[in-house]
Design a protein around this motif. Structure first.
Motif, PDB file in Angstrom:
ATOM      1  N   ALA A  65       0.829  -1.209   0.000  1.00  0.00           N
ATOM      2  CA  ALA A  65       0.000   0.000   0.000  1.00  0.00           C
ATOM      3  C   ALA A  65       0.862   1.256   0.000  1.00  0.00           C
ATOM      4  N   MET A  66       1.957   1.234   0.734  1.00  0.00           N
ATOM      5  CA  MET A  66       2.832   2.403   0.798  1.00  0.00           C
ATOM      6  C   MET A  66       3.589   2.597  -0.516  1.00  0.00           C
ATOM      7  N   ILE A  67       4.006   1.522  -1.136  1.00  0.00           N
ATOM      8  CA  ILE A  67       4.667   1.620  -2.443  1.00  0.00           C
ATOM      9  C   ILE A  67       3.722   2.261  -3.456  1.00  0.00           C
ATOM     10  N   GLU A  68       2.463   1.830  -3.423  1.00  0.00           N
ATOM     11  CA  GLU A  68       1.459   2.378  -4.336  1.00  0.00           C
ATOM     12  C   GLU A  68       1.216   3.861  -4.063  1.00  0.00           C
ATOM     13  N   ALA A  69       1.348   4.265  -2.796  1.00  0.00           N
ATOM     14  CA  ALA A  69       1.126   5.668  -2.422  1.00  0.00           C
ATOM     15  C   ALA A  69       2.352   6.534  -2.680  1.00  0.00           C
ATOM     16  N   GLY A  70       3.456   5.909  -3.082  1.00  0.00           N
ATOM     17  CA  GLY A  70       4.677   6.661  -3.352  1.00  0.00           C
ATOM     18  C   GLY A  70       5.515   6.941  -2.119  1.00  0.00           C
ATOM     19  N   VAL A  71       5.254   6.206  -1.030  1.00  0.00           N
ATOM     20  CA  VAL A  71       6.009   6.364   0.209  1.00  0.00           C
ATOM     21  C   VAL A  71       7.232   5.438   0.147  1.00  0.00           C
TER      22      VAL A  71
END
Length: 455
Positions: free
Chosen positions: A122-128
């Motif tokens: 989820a964080m990878i998808e959010a650009g985190v």
């Protein structure tokens, strides 16, 4: 509007929730086990109901009994505190089915962030930014070795479920990894019912920095700045401070901004904490999200003046946050230390009867304590019995207050980690704010009388 809250917890966090509820004129319901028959939180609640034997599996993890008591007492809401069922999707779902407000995020968010593997995705998808590692469960020790050689040693082996440092281990060779994989997978399965493991690159000389967020049901998310949590033992925090003494103002702003992005990406509501690892070059990586109130929340309250428990209740009532990001300011410096009933040399739990307890006092000294003189500390629960929080206009003043307060903190009848805390704050590395996640292993050697020069 919420009129009565059942507190699905015990100890100091139950007392903390009760205090804010009293200020809001909200009635409270405590649940207690055999071991907590005479506990302070039970006495302070408006109502209290026995929930089971001392063993946690038969009392504070009894979801059905909690719901039953909530219905019986006409409680509008359940506050889970931290630990126990605080991040349980099942509790959130059962509350919803029963028409009871769960003071926390939605069940699907708890489920998503409760899986460290899914949280990474989820964080990878959010650009985190995330730490280089595996984005799925590792199937076997042999596969772990193959992947670790690709990532590069040392690696951090982690359980996908749970927290508290359980199922985590740093390994620097294939032989150690094989043994660690089997042991930690079995331990995670035993504690969390899920033995799934994954790997991350171990970031050496890293700092553990976390950002407190609040998000309402009206698409407003804010951060309350960061906390430095690098002083840890066995992946459990020992001392926390706010703000961090080790990061630049530019990084502080970037971490706050990124934490808000992360929370908004998963449609988060209520209080939560985004945790990061920061390396020597100030590159930061998402570590995990704690979808509940944190043990160390008081230091954020001290520097911002915001009562996080009250805001949790307000958000659960679907009220808008009463401030914007621009309204939130920080002032001064706060430090929290965790007081454990344990031997400060061997780190064994130290249950027994407290014959004397004298808490420190004075301006800007805050105690969050679960016990009183004459109480018995049992072996059934986490050995943390109190938290000491101090506030100063700057870090030097805060450290000085902490030193004096620890001298005033007197507990007799059991052993505590107070001697360890007193020693930590004398180290030059601590005084300089030079604290990484391996701080204790580098500096604290009780068998050798400590290591105050920081070498």
């Amino acid at each position: 509007m919420i009129q009565k809250i059942l507190i699905a917890n015990r100890g100091e966090i139950a007392r903390r929730i009760i205090r804010s509820c009293k200020q809001l004129d909200i009635k409270t319901v405590a649940i207690y086990s055999d071991a907590d028959e005479n506990a302070l939180f039970k006495q302070e609640a408006d109502e209290a109901y026995h929930i089971g034997p001392s063993q946690v599996q038969q009392s504070y993890l009894q979801l059905d009994k909690m719901i039953e008591v909530a219905k019986k007492t006409n409680a509008d809401a359940i506050h889970p505190g931290y630990g126990f069922l605080s991040e349980s999707p099942a509790l959130a779902e059962r509350c919803k089915e029963a028409g009871i407000i769960f003071i926390g995020p939605e069940a699907d968010v708890l489920r998503l962030m409760g899986s460290k593997i899914e949280a990474r995705k989820a964080m990878i998808e959010a650009g985190v930014p995330v730490i280089p590692g595996t984005d799925r469960a590792v199937e076997s020790a042999e596969e772990a070795v193959t992947l670790a050689e690709r990532i590069g040693y040392p690696v951090m082996l982690k359980a996908s479920a749970g927290g508290g440092g359980i199922g985590m281990e740093i390994v620097d060779s294939s032989e150690k990894l094989k043994k660690a994989f089997e042991n930690n997978s079995k331990r995670a399965a035993s504690f969390f019912g899920d033995g799934a493991m994954f790997l991350e690159k171990h970031i050496t000389n890293s700092r553990h920095i976390e950002v407190q967020v609040l998000a309402d049901h009206h698409q407003h998310t804010v951060h309350l700045f960061e906390r430095e949590c690098s002083i840890q033992r066995r992946n459990q925090k020992v001392l926390e401070e706010a703000p961090s003494p080790s990061i630049s103002e530019a990084l502080r702003k970037e971490l706050g901004k990124t934490a808000v992005i992360a929370a908004e990406a998963i449609h988060y509501t209520n209080a939560g904490t985004i945790e990061f690892l920061v390396d020597e070059s100030e590159q930061f990586y998402f570590l995990e999200m704690n979808t509940r109130i944190q043990v160390e929340h008081p230091i954020t309250e001290e520097i911002t003046g915001i009562d996080i428990v009250k805001e949790q209740i307000s958000i659960a009532n679907h009220q808008k946050l009463p401030f914007t990001q621009e309204d939130i300011t920080r002032k001064g410096h706060a430090i929290e230390v965790r007081i454990y009933a344990e031997d400060p040399v061997r780190f064994f739990p130290s249950p027994g009867k407290i014959t004397t307890l004298e808490l420190p006092h004075g301006k800007n000294v805050r105690n969050e304590c679960a016990v009183a003189s004459g109480d018995t500390v049992t072996p059934f629960y986490d050995p943390m019995i109190a938290k000491l929080i101090v506030y100063g206009e700057n870090r030097s003043e805060s450290v000085e207050k902490l030193e004096k307060a620890l001298l005033q903190f007197k507990i007799e009848g059991i052993k505590t980690n107070i001697p360890m805390l007193q020693e930590i704050i004398t180290y030059e590395a601590f005084k300089k704010g030079d604290t990484q996640t391996d701080f204790l292993s580098k500096h604290y050697h009780p068998d050798r009388g400590g290591n105050k020069d920081g070498n």
